[in-house]
Design a protein around this motif. Structure first.
Motif, PDB file in Angstrom:
ATOM      1  N   ALA A 168       0.574  -1.054  -0.315  1.00  0.00           N
ATOM      2  CA  ALA A 168       0.377  -0.064   0.181  1.00  0.00           C
ATOM      3  C   ALA A 168       0.780   1.105  -0.427  1.00  0.00           C
ATOM      4  O   ALA A 168       0.836   2.330  -0.707  1.00  0.00           O
ATOM      5  CB  ALA A 168      -0.607  -0.295   1.643  1.00  0.00           C
ATOM      6  N   PHE A 169       2.753   1.576   1.230  1.00  0.00           N
ATOM      7  CA  PHE A 169       2.922   2.502   0.863  1.00  0.00           C
ATOM      8  C   PHE A 169       4.034   2.155   0.276  1.00  0.00           C
ATOM      9  O   PHE A 169       4.983   1.614   0.851  1.00  0.00           O
ATOM     10  CB  PHE A 169       3.191   2.736   2.055  1.00  0.00           C
ATOM     11  N   PRO A 170       4.124   1.713  -1.360  1.00  0.00           N
ATOM     12  CA  PRO A 170       5.678   1.181  -1.414  1.00  0.00           C
ATOM     13  C   PRO A 170       6.682   2.169  -1.288  1.00  0.00           C
ATOM     14  O   PRO A 170       6.953   3.439  -1.758  1.00  0.00           O
ATOM     15  CB  PRO A 170       5.717   0.967  -3.165  1.00  0.00           C
ATOM     16  N   GLY A 171       7.713   2.024  -1.211  1.00  0.00           N
ATOM     17  CA  GLY A 171       8.739   2.902  -0.919  1.00  0.00           C
ATOM     18  C   GLY A 171      10.373   2.609  -0.298  1.00  0.00           C
ATOM     19  O   GLY A 171      10.398   0.844  -0.243  1.00  0.00           O
ATOM     20  N   ALA A 172      11.600   2.946  -0.075  1.00  0.00           N
ATOM     21  CA  ALA A 172      12.426   2.285   0.010  1.00  0.00           C
ATOM     22  C   ALA A 172      12.756   2.398   1.957  1.00  0.00           C
ATOM     23  O   ALA A 172      13.940   2.400   2.181  1.00  0.00           O
ATOM     24  CB  ALA A 172      13.479   3.182  -0.250  1.00  0.00           C
ATOM     25  N   TYR A 173      12.031   2.661   2.701  1.00  0.00           N
ATOM     26  CA  TYR A 173      12.057   2.969   3.811  1.00  0.00           C
ATOM     27  C   TYR A 173      12.630   1.305   4.758  1.00  0.00           C
ATOM     28  O   TYR A 173      12.115   0.279   3.903  1.00  0.00           O
ATOM     29  CB  TYR A 173      10.131   3.580   4.515  1.00  0.00           C
ATOM     30  N   GLU A 174      13.083   1.432   5.533  1.00  0.00           N
ATOM     31  CA  GLU A 174      13.217   0.158   6.595  1.00  0.00           C
ATOM     32  C   GLU A 174      11.838  -0.089   7.320  1.00  0.00           C
ATOM     33  O   GLU A 174      11.296   0.619   8.209  1.00  0.00           O
ATOM     34  CB  GLU A 174      14.053  -0.360   7.362  1.00  0.00           C
ATOM     35  N   THR A 175      11.253  -0.968   7.475  1.00  0.00           N
ATOM     36  CA  THR A 175      10.544  -1.893   8.037  1.00  0.00           C
ATOM     37  C   THR A 175      10.913  -1.970   9.254  1.00  0.00           C
ATOM     38  O   THR A 175      11.891  -2.963   9.164  1.00  0.00           O
ATOM     39  CB  THR A 175       9.517  -2.581   7.427  1.00  0.00           C
ATOM     40  N   LEU A 176      10.395  -2.038  10.369  1.00  0.00           N
ATOM     41  CA  LEU A 176      10.130  -2.204  12.138  1.00  0.00           C
ATOM     42  C   LEU A 176       9.481  -2.852  12.851  1.00  0.00           C
ATOM     43  O   LEU A 176       8.084  -2.346  12.774  1.00  0.00           O
ATOM     44  CB  LEU A 176      10.812  -0.749  13.107  1.00  0.00           C
ATOM     45  N   GLU A 177       9.593  -4.188  12.601  1.00  0.00           N
ATOM     46  CA  GLU A 177       8.377  -5.182  13.168  1.00  0.00           C
ATOM     47  C   GLU A 177       9.353  -5.019  14.575  1.00  0.00           C
ATOM     48  O   GLU A 177       9.034  -5.900  15.239  1.00  0.00           O
ATOM     49  CB  GLU A 177       8.914  -6.821  12.812  1.00  0.00           C
ATOM     50  N   TYR A 178       9.004  -3.609  15.717  1.00  0.00           N
ATOM     51  CA  TYR A 178       8.923  -3.820  16.908  1.00  0.00           C
ATOM     52  C   TYR A 178       7.156  -3.989  17.851  1.00  0.00           C
ATOM     53  O   TYR A 178       7.511  -4.260  18.898  1.00  0.00           O
ATOM     54  CB  TYR A 178       9.397  -3.248  17.428  1.00  0.00           C
ATOM     55  N   GLY A 179       6.690  -3.631  17.490  1.00  0.00           N
ATOM     56  CA  GLY A 179       4.863  -3.517  17.824  1.00  0.00           C
ATOM     57  C   GLY A 179       4.583  -2.563  18.266  1.00  0.00           C
ATOM     58  O   GLY A 179       5.502  -1.734  17.807  1.00  0.00           O
ATOM     59  N   TYR A 180       3.713  -1.820  18.285  1.00  0.00           N
ATOM     60  CA  TYR A 180       3.288  -0.479  18.095  1.00  0.00           C
ATOM     61  C   TYR A 180       3.401   0.388  20.243  1.00  0.00           C
ATOM     62  O   TYR A 180       2.904  -1.116  21.040  1.00  0.00           O
ATOM     63  CB  TYR A 180       1.711  -0.493  18.375  1.00  0.00           C
ATOM     64  N   PRO A 181       4.453   0.916  20.555  1.00  0.00           N
ATOM     65  CA  PRO A 181       4.623   1.328  21.582  1.00  0.00           C
ATOM     66  C   PRO A 181       2.849   1.958  21.995  1.00  0.00           C
ATOM     67  O   PRO A 181       3.114   1.550  23.248  1.00  0.00           O
ATOM     68  CB  PRO A 181       5.535   2.542  21.237  1.00  0.00           C
ATOM     69  N   ARG A 182       2.362   2.277  21.703  1.00  0.00           N
ATOM     70  CA  ARG A 182       0.969   2.289  22.396  1.00  0.00           C
ATOM     71  C   ARG A 182       0.524   1.545  23.173  1.00  0.00           C
ATOM     72  O   ARG A 182      -0.528   1.763  23.904  1.00  0.00           O
ATOM     73  CB  ARG A 182       0.385   3.552  21.673  1.00  0.00           C
ATOM     74  N   ASN A 183       0.271  -0.155  22.372  1.00  0.00           N
ATOM     75  CA  ASN A 183       0.424  -0.688  22.873  1.00  0.00           C
ATOM     76  C   ASN A 183       1.054  -1.348  24.657  1.00  0.00           C
ATOM     77  O   ASN A 183       0.793  -2.616  25.064  1.00  0.00           O
ATOM     78  CB  ASN A 183      -0.210  -1.585  21.805  1.00  0.00           C
ATOM     79  N   ASP A 184       1.571  -0.857  24.517  1.00  0.00           N
ATOM     80  CA  ASP A 184       2.805  -1.156  26.316  1.00  0.00           C
ATOM     81  C   ASP A 184       2.009  -1.241  27.058  1.00  0.00           C
ATOM     82  O   ASP A 184       2.036  -1.506  27.878  1.00  0.00           O
ATOM     83  CB  ASP A 184       4.226  -0.410  25.860  1.00  0.00           C
ATOM     84  N   LEU A 185       1.324  -0.379  27.019  1.00  0.00           N
ATOM     85  CA  LEU A 185       0.663  -0.146  28.480  1.00  0.00           C
ATOM     86  C   LEU A 185      -0.595  -0.729  29.414  1.00  0.00           C
ATOM     87  O   LEU A 185      -0.722  -1.543  30.104  1.00  0.00           O
ATOM     88  CB  LEU A 185      -0.826   1.102  28.566  1.00  0.00           C
ATOM     89  N   LEU A 186      -0.659  -1.255  27.573  1.00  0.00           N
ATOM     90  CA  LEU A 186      -1.795  -3.047  27.914  1.00  0.00           C
ATOM     91  C   LEU A 186      -0.933  -4.240  28.485  1.00  0.00           C
ATOM     92  O   LEU A 186      -2.156  -5.118  28.958  1.00  0.00           O
ATOM     93  CB  LEU A 186      -2.613  -3.112  26.819  1.00  0.00           C
ATOM     94  N   LEU A 187       0.051  -4.015  28.815  1.00  0.00           N
ATOM     95  CA  LEU A 187       0.539  -5.145  29.558  1.00  0.00           C
ATOM     96  C   LEU A 187       1.480  -4.772  30.297  1.00  0.00           C
ATOM     97  O   LEU A 187       1.700  -5.295  31.109  1.00  0.00           O
ATOM     98  CB  LEU A 187       2.135  -5.739  28.491  1.00  0.00           C
ATOM     99  N   THR A 188       1.739  -3.685  30.377  1.00  0.00           N
ATOM    100  CA  THR A 188       2.039  -3.213  32.843  1.00  0.00           C
ATOM    101  C   THR A 188       1.787  -2.483  33.278  1.00  0.00           C
ATOM    102  O   THR A 188       1.558  -2.727  34.003  1.00  0.00           O
ATOM    103  CB  THR A 188       3.513  -2.149  31.439  1.00  0.00           C
ATOM    104  N   ALA A 189       0.427  -2.469  32.741  1.00  0.00           N
ATOM    105  CA  ALA A 189      -0.837  -1.729  33.768  1.00  0.00           C
ATOM    106  C   ALA A 189      -1.140  -2.877  34.414  1.00  0.00           C
ATOM    107  O   ALA A 189      -1.395  -3.597  34.242  1.00  0.00           O
ATOM    108  CB  ALA A 189      -1.709  -0.849  32.979  1.00  0.00           C
ATOM    109  N   GLY A 190      -1.647  -2.302  35.445  1.00  0.00           N
ATOM    110  CA  GLY A 190      -2.145  -3.017  36.746  1.00  0.00           C
ATOM    111  C   GLY A 190      -3.225  -3.062  37.146  1.00  0.00           C
ATOM    112  O   GLY A 190      -3.798  -2.046  36.580  1.00  0.00           O
ATOM    113  N   ALA A 191      -3.835  -3.784  38.299  1.00  0.00           N
ATOM    114  CA  ALA A 191      -5.156  -3.420  38.432  1.00  0.00           C
ATOM    115  C   ALA A 191      -5.164  -2.559  38.761  1.00  0.00           C
ATOM    116  O   ALA A 191      -6.556  -2.083  39.003  1.00  0.00           O
ATOM    117  CB  ALA A 191      -5.043  -4.534  39.473  1.00  0.00           C
ATOM    118  N   ARG A 192      -4.294  -1.691  39.926  1.00  0.00           N
ATOM    119  CA  ARG A 192      -4.915  -0.305  40.516  1.00  0.00           C
ATOM    120  C   ARG A 192      -4.706   0.430  39.249  1.00  0.00           C
ATOM    121  O   ARG A 192      -5.844   1.378  39.262  1.00  0.00           O
ATOM    122  CB  ARG A 192      -3.178   0.252  41.229  1.00  0.00           C
ATOM    123  N   GLU A 193      -3.872   0.280  37.864  1.00  0.00           N
ATOM    124  CA  GLU A 193      -4.684   0.943  36.948  1.00  0.00           C
ATOM    125  C   GLU A 193      -5.789   1.235  36.880  1.00  0.00           C
ATOM    126  O   GLU A 193      -6.383   1.881  35.949  1.00  0.00           O
ATOM    127  CB  GLU A 193      -2.590   1.530  35.779  1.00  0.00           C
TER     128      GLU A 193
END
Length: 411
Positions: A168-193
């Motif tokens: 969909a976006f052809p280009g010479a960029y480097e793809t970073l298969e690292y996950g989405y930073p915004r979703n870190d919270l979904l794994l680091t938050a606890g019951a209190r949060e």
């Protein structure tokens, strides 16, 4: 007015002048959703960079009138202002989940990071060209490809996204298969949060909070919920409340919650809303891929799937490989909640297969990998490896349901 036009011309001339000045090696410019505020992957990267790369100065771009959405202490520039053009001209790093203005020049030595803002179910970029309703609204595909040419890195949350982005976006960029930073919270938050967010949103104690998040439809001109939510609550069970979150195109609306429906569209963080919800009901929104990171029940409400598929176009058949049960009518949807099937064994098995395919890299350390690779220049082999799916512990739900089991195999 003439005075405003003159100010814009002066700002643009200032931009051209600043382009002749050296890059500011310590400056990072962030923007999310065309300046709607502090959100999504750019916000998560900004926050993590302050911890891991404190020598860098971050400036967030916002629309006029949205300055109040920024957390305290976040430097910003108003889009169109002289400072906006100055930081765009001087920044070493430019981070966006959409695209910078066409007038922005890719300077030698600058680094552009495209974070994206969702895993694609609908067609994107050049894939939209064969769908007239969408193509007519998308503008020039030539200009699109020029914007893509500015990208040095493109972020991906899974192999599916990587394959779609490259087409969909052809280009010479480097793809970073690292996950989405915004979703870190979904794994680091606890019951209190989780409890704190539910209180802030007004979720009653002991209620089952169902997040209803319908997507935008290109063939419609405004927001339509597509479901009588009060009627759904009445039919689904006495403990059910709905958290309504409209697509970000409609985040300036004046909807008001009533009864057992709480409008959370205006809440700054989609990720916090996900934390508060015990289950998700959506149609074709990419929020399903993010919510699956939590390993909580997902129901697809596909009352107009055929229309959406033909007008917008899709990358795969969602009804063949859904993240959970599929309902085609309001009655079917309410029935899934009334009899508990929304969180039953088949639901968990479908979700497990979906997570295997789409949650591969979202392990809670995505932002760290991006900051260390892009901003600090660390080699790939030095980055934290992705934690296997089975070894992750998502944020706990307030109303616990069984976690996903082995992937569901169709007979």
């Amino acid at each position: 007015t003439a005075a405003a036009a003159l100010r814009r011309v002066r700002a643009r001339l200032g931009y051209r002048w600043h382009l002749h000045r050296p890059l500011d090696e310590g400056l990072v410019v962030y923007c999310a959703y065309w300046g709607r505020g502090y959100a999504c992957n750019p916000a998560a990267l900004h926050a993590r960079a302050r911890e891991l790369a404190p020598h860098l100065r971050g400036v967030f771009l916002v629309e006029a009138g949205q300055e109040h959405t920024l957390p305290e202490g976040v430097d910003h520039a108003v889009i169109g202002s002289p400072r906006y053009w100055k930081v765009l001209a001087r920044a070493k790093y430019l981070v966006n989940n959409a695209n910078f203005a066409d007038a922005v020049v890719k300077r030698p030595g600058s680094v552009h990071l495209q974070t994206q803002h969702g895993t694609p179910l609908k067609t994107m970029g050049c894939d939209q060209s064969v769908y007239p309703v969408v193509a007519a609204q998308s503008g020039s595909f030539t200009r699109l490809l020029r914007r893509v040419d500015r990208w040095d890195h493109n972020l991906s949350a899974n192999r599916h996204s990587t394959e779609v982005w490259e087409r969909a976006f052809p280009g010479a960029y480097e793809t970073l298969e690292y996950g989405y930073p915004r979703n870190d919270l979904l794994l680091t938050a606890g019951a209190r949060e989780v409890a704190a967010v539910r209180r802030a949103l007004g979720v009653p104690e002991g209620a089952t909070a169902v997040l209803y998040a319908p997507t935008h439809r290109d063939h419609r001109t405004g927001f339509e919920p597509g479901l009588d939510l009060e009627e759904f609550c009445a039919a689904a069970g006495d403990d059910v409340v709905v958290l309504l979150r409209a697509h970000y195109f409609y985040d300036r609306g004046g909807r008001a919650g009533s009864g057992r429906v709480i409008d959370v569209t205006g809440h700054r963080s989609t990720e916090e809303v996900c934390l508060a919800a015990d289950a998700l009901v959506t149609d074709y929104s990419s929020i399903m891929f993010d919510y699956a990171v939590l390993d909580r029940p997902v129901v697809v409400y596909a009352d107009d799937w055929e229309v959406y598929r033909e007008t917008r176009g899709v990358c795969f058949d969602l009804l063949e490989t859904p993240p959970g049960p599929v309902a085609r009518t309001p009655g079917e949807l309410a029935g899934l909640f009334r009899d508990g099937a929304f969180a039953g064994p088949r639901s968990a098995a479908l979700r497990a297969a979906f997570r295997e395919r789409f949650c591969a890299f979202d392990d809670g350390r995505a932002a760290e990998r991006v900051v260390r690779r892009v901003f600090l220049g660390e080699p790939e082999e030095a980055l934290p490896p992705v934690v296997p799916l089975a070894a992750r512990t998502p944020a706990p739900a307030a109303v616990p349901f069984p976690r996903s089991a082995a992937p569901f195999v169709r007979s």
